[in-house]
Design an enzyme around this catalytic site. Structure first.
Site, mmCIF file in Angstrom:
data_model
loop_
_atom_site.group_PDB
_atom_site.id
_atom_site.type_symbol
_atom_site.label_atom_id
_atom_site.label_comp_id
_atom_site.label_asym_id
_atom_site.label_seq_id
_atom_site.Cartn_x
_atom_site.Cartn_y
_atom_site.Cartn_z
ATOM 1 N N ASP A 271 117.628 61.458 60.370
ATOM 2 C CA ASP A 271 118.310 62.498 59.619
ATOM 3 C C ASP A 271 117.373 63.656 59.281
ATOM 4 O O ASP A 271 116.240 63.454 58.817
ATOM 5 C CB ASP A 271 118.859 61.889 58.322
ATOM 6 C CG ASP A 271 119.536 62.899 57.429
ATOM 7 O OD1 ASP A 271 120.608 63.385 57.798
ATOM 8 O OD2 ASP A 271 118.971 63.205 56.362
ATOM 9 N N ALA A 272 117.835 64.880 59.485
ATOM 10 C CA ALA A 272 117.193 66.124 59.024
ATOM 11 C C ALA A 272 115.671 66.073 59.114
ATOM 12 O O ALA A 272 114.971 66.251 58.111
ATOM 13 C CB ALA A 272 117.632 66.431 57.592
ATOM 14 N N GLU A 307 118.315 64.681 64.229
ATOM 15 C CA GLU A 307 118.989 65.827 63.640
ATOM 16 C C GLU A 307 117.856 66.764 63.229
ATOM 17 O O GLU A 307 117.006 66.399 62.414
ATOM 18 C CB GLU A 307 119.823 65.453 62.425
ATOM 19 C CG GLU A 307 120.523 66.675 61.833
ATOM 20 C CD GLU A 307 121.099 66.435 60.452
ATOM 21 O OE1 GLU A 307 122.079 67.116 60.093
ATOM 22 O OE2 GLU A 307 120.569 65.588 59.708
ATOM 23 N N ASP A 333 124.484 73.851 67.117
ATOM 24 C CA ASP A 333 124.888 75.141 67.681
ATOM 25 C C ASP A 333 126.221 75.032 68.417
ATOM 26 O O ASP A 333 127.100 75.896 68.282
ATOM 27 C CB ASP A 333 123.818 75.655 68.647
ATOM 28 C CG ASP A 333 122.595 76.191 67.930
ATOM 29 O OD1 ASP A 333 122.646 76.365 66.698
ATOM 30 O OD2 ASP A 333 121.588 76.438 68.604
ATOM 31 N N ASP A 402 128.935 65.243 58.273
ATOM 32 C CA ASP A 402 128.522 66.480 57.609
ATOM 33 C C ASP A 402 129.605 67.541 57.678
ATOM 34 O O ASP A 402 129.946 68.182 56.677
ATOM 35 C CB ASP A 402 127.255 67.039 58.268
ATOM 36 C CG ASP A 402 125.988 66.503 57.632
ATOM 37 O OD1 ASP A 402 126.013 66.193 56.426
ATOM 38 O OD2 ASP A 402 124.984 66.393 58.339
ATOM 39 N N GLN A 403 130.126 67.763 58.870
ATOM 40 C CA GLN A 403 131.039 68.883 59.084
ATOM 41 C C GLN A 403 132.413 68.644 58.482
ATOM 42 O O GLN A 403 133.211 69.576 58.367
ATOM 43 C CB GLN A 403 131.143 69.178 60.580
ATOM 44 C CG GLN A 403 129.812 69.455 61.254
ATOM 45 C CD GLN A 403 129.008 70.546 60.568
ATOM 46 O OE1 GLN A 403 129.563 71.445 59.939
ATOM 47 N NE2 GLN A 403 127.687 70.481 60.676
ATOM 48 N N ASN A 406 130.998 67.673 54.004
ATOM 49 C CA ASN A 406 130.359 68.753 53.262
ATOM 50 C C ASN A 406 131.268 69.964 53.083
ATOM 51 O O ASN A 406 130.834 70.990 52.542
ATOM 52 C CB ASN A 406 129.039 69.156 53.927
ATOM 53 C CG ASN A 406 127.944 68.155 53.598
ATOM 54 O OD1 ASN A 406 127.976 67.492 52.565
ATOM 55 N ND2 ASN A 406 126.968 68.032 54.481
#
Length: 613
Positions: A271-272, A307, A333, A402-403, A406
């Protein structure tokens, strides 16, 4: 799966509780910030002094703590803390840890060797809301559905034990303890075995950029785990590059190896990682990737996925004669460009994707849309060149946790745009060469939202709800306090319950149509697209805009040329129709017939040429 003897799998690590072959249990804790460390045995409830060495390690070996023993550590005679490397935490993050002997589980999947990258089709799920049961066994009960759908890799959102009764998992604090609300470690192992028996790989999302805000006791006895030299979204950064960092780095690397070896997982999604600040000569990601390649990756297909908001293509490089350290990266993207085209949303990071078509075309052919260009949202350059990488280095998606989660109201894409738009985007997602990912319920157009939810204690819980509403106050749609009041309270039980999938919807006619579409596209992908990707070739690519909403894309592989033409808009776009070199039509939606001319709204077609049938 095999007539071979059952395998006994255990990862050896220099910390935590380890049941040894001689019948003793070794307890080891790194506590350089403590004056005194004791082992606290819950039954009969007494403390045992733990000898210390000069490096801050406390260790004790005993025969009085076999598997099943509940224990904690007592720091300086006052504070009882769980084992940060506990293999199981039945009492939640503030309670006692349990001694686990992983060798008592006999694995039957000894013939399983994993999947090659070109076959990966990810299905991301949250164990607690995937089924009404909210358990590992509940996930196992639905695996046949996933097999019939055509996905090949189950991706579990984080399982590291987190505070409270429910949560996403990204605020885990005990990284080696699979979340106890979902079941015991052996239940998770049984789920992995059940997946392997059906030909499904299993991936786990892991978090090495921060610890959660509740239940992290490391500050009490190992403050060197963190450093004020680096600041992250969550406060002081984890110390991966200062004094004592060799222990901290080992903690993360052993955690990755532990999940892959002891639970026989096929891969991890990190993650991130752009939030992992490390100024060492060899970044943690490099050391971790090499440890996996030299360990479990020697004998079977093990894949690490990133990610990385920084679009650092360097971690995805394919060295000549060897496997990459990191197989792929989630391609935000591609999602953002497709989302903007479908919805017209321009707030937040979507501001970088105006107009969306050039970003979508570049994402489909080169991986990243941002390869060093300036990001308005980030106010700086973002990304590295990625066009030399194979499509299997990128994971594309139309939805993920997330999409959806969040978003203020947790809406899925089917709630914010038309069915025709989603059908077209789904075809582009599943038949383009990059590795696709679906989010649980996406395949039948699940009507349930997926909210952000947590169950933190009274000290932190109220601030979570307030902070979330404050976060969205800067968006025009939520400028009004009355509108912000509609944002669900993350701490409320109802918020979590509304996120649970209702599987009855999957058999209803409208939802069945979505399911049939996904099955057909994934079957076609396996038959026609996957063979092009074997060996991870880098195709020759090209794309051109046909209008502001339409494009034509071609990928030329050694085994054939795949072509897509798509109109992702509301107006018909002029086009002469398929060319003589396009080959056979694989799939079309929204087109009137095989000899079409002009692209109607939300129409997509894929063609394949140069392949012997």
């Amino acid at each position: 799966m095999s007539d071979r003897p059952a395998a006994r799998r255990a990862h050896r690590m220099p910390f935590g509780a380890c049941v040894r072959e001689d019948g003793t249990t070794r307890f080891r804790l790194w506590a350089p910030g403590a004056e005194r460390v004791e082992l606290w045995l819950e039954a009969p409830g007494h403390a045992v002094p733990m000898p210390r060495d000069g490096g801050g390690w406390a260790e004790y070996v005993t025969r009085a703590a076999p598997a099943g023993t509940r224990y904690r550590f007592r720091i300086d005679g006052e504070t009882l803390v769980p084992d940060p490397a506990a293999r199981f935490q039945p009492g939640d993050v503030h309670g006692a840890s349990e001694v686990i002997d992983p060798r008592t589980y006999g694995w039957a999947d000894t013939a399983w060797a994993g999947l090659p990258p070109e076959r990966l089709v990810f299905y991301e799920l949250h164990v607690g809301t995937f089924t009404a049961a909210g358990t590992y066994a509940g996930v196992a009960s639905r695996l046949d559905h996933l097999v019939s759908l055509g996905v090949t890799a189950v991706e579990l959102m984080p399982l590291a034990d987190f505070p409270g009764r429910w949560g996403w998992g990204y605020d885990g604090v005990l990284l080696f303890a699979p979340e106890s609300r979902y079941g015991r470690p052996e239940d998770l192992k049984a789920l992995v075995e059940a997946c392997h028996a059906r030909g499904l790989a299993v991936f786990l999302d892991v978090v090495y950029n921060h610890f959660g805000p509740e239940g992290n006791y490391l500050h009490h006895y190992a403050p060197g785990f963190f450093t004020p030299r680096h600041h992250t979204w969550w406060g002081d950064g984890i110390n991966y590059d200062g004094p004592g960092s060799e222990i901290v780095r080992a903690f993360a690397i052993h955690n990755a190896l532990y999940w892959l070896e002891e639970f026989h997982l096929d891969g991890l999604r990190l993650d991130a990682v752009n939030a992992i600040v490390d100024d060492s000569p060899a970044h943690l990601l490099v050391e971790l990737g090499r440890a996996v390649a030299d360990g479990p990756g020697r004998d079977r297909a093990v894949h690490l996925v990133l990610e990385n908001g920084a679009n650092q293509a360097r971690y995805l490089e394919r060295p000549a004669g060897s496997r990459p350290l990191y197989q792929a990266q989630w391609n935000d993207d591609a999602h953002h460009a497709l989302h903007v085209r479908l919805t017209g949303e321009t707030g937040g990071y979507y501001a970088d994707y105006q107009p969306p078509l050039p970003h979508l075309g570049r994402s489909l052919t080169e991986g990243f849309a941002f390869q060093g260009e300036r990001s308005i949202y980030r106010d700086g350059a973002r990304g590295e060149p990625s066009g030399h990488l194979p499509p299997t280095a990128f994971v594309s998606f139309l939805q993920n946790h997330d999409q959806i989660g969040n978003r203020a109201l947790g809406e899925r894409i089917t709630a914010i745009t038309s069915p025709a738009a989603v059908r077209a985007a789904t075809a582009v997602l599943l038949l383009s060469p990059s590795l696709p990912l679906l989010f649980m319920g996406q395949e039948w157009g699940a009507p349930e939202p997926f909210f952000f939810f947590s169950d933190l204690g009274p000290d932190l819980g109220p601030s979570i709800a307030e902070g979330r509403r404050r976060e969205f106050a800067r968006f025009p749609d939520f400028a009004s306090p009355a509108v912000r009041a509609r944002i669900p309270d993350p701490q409320a039980l109802a918020t979590r319950e509304r996120s649970v999938l209702d599987w009855r919807h999957a058999s209803e006619p409208t939802h069945r149509e979505w399911l049939d579409l996904h099955r057909a596209l994934l079957r076609l992908r396996a038959e026609a697209v996957v063979p092009l990707l074997a060996g991870e070739p880098v195709p020759g690519t090209g794309w051109k805009a046909l209008a502001d909403t339409a494009l034509e894309v071609a990928w030329t592989f050694p085994a054939g040329t795949l072509r897509c033409v798509a109109n992702l808009g509301l107006a018909t776009v002029a086009h002469l129709g398929p060319g003589p070199d396009w080959g056979r039509r694989l799939y079309a939606t929204g087109l009137p017939g095989a000899g079409w001319s002009g692209l109607p709204p939300w129409s997509v077609a894929f063609y394949l040429a140069g392949v012997r049938r």
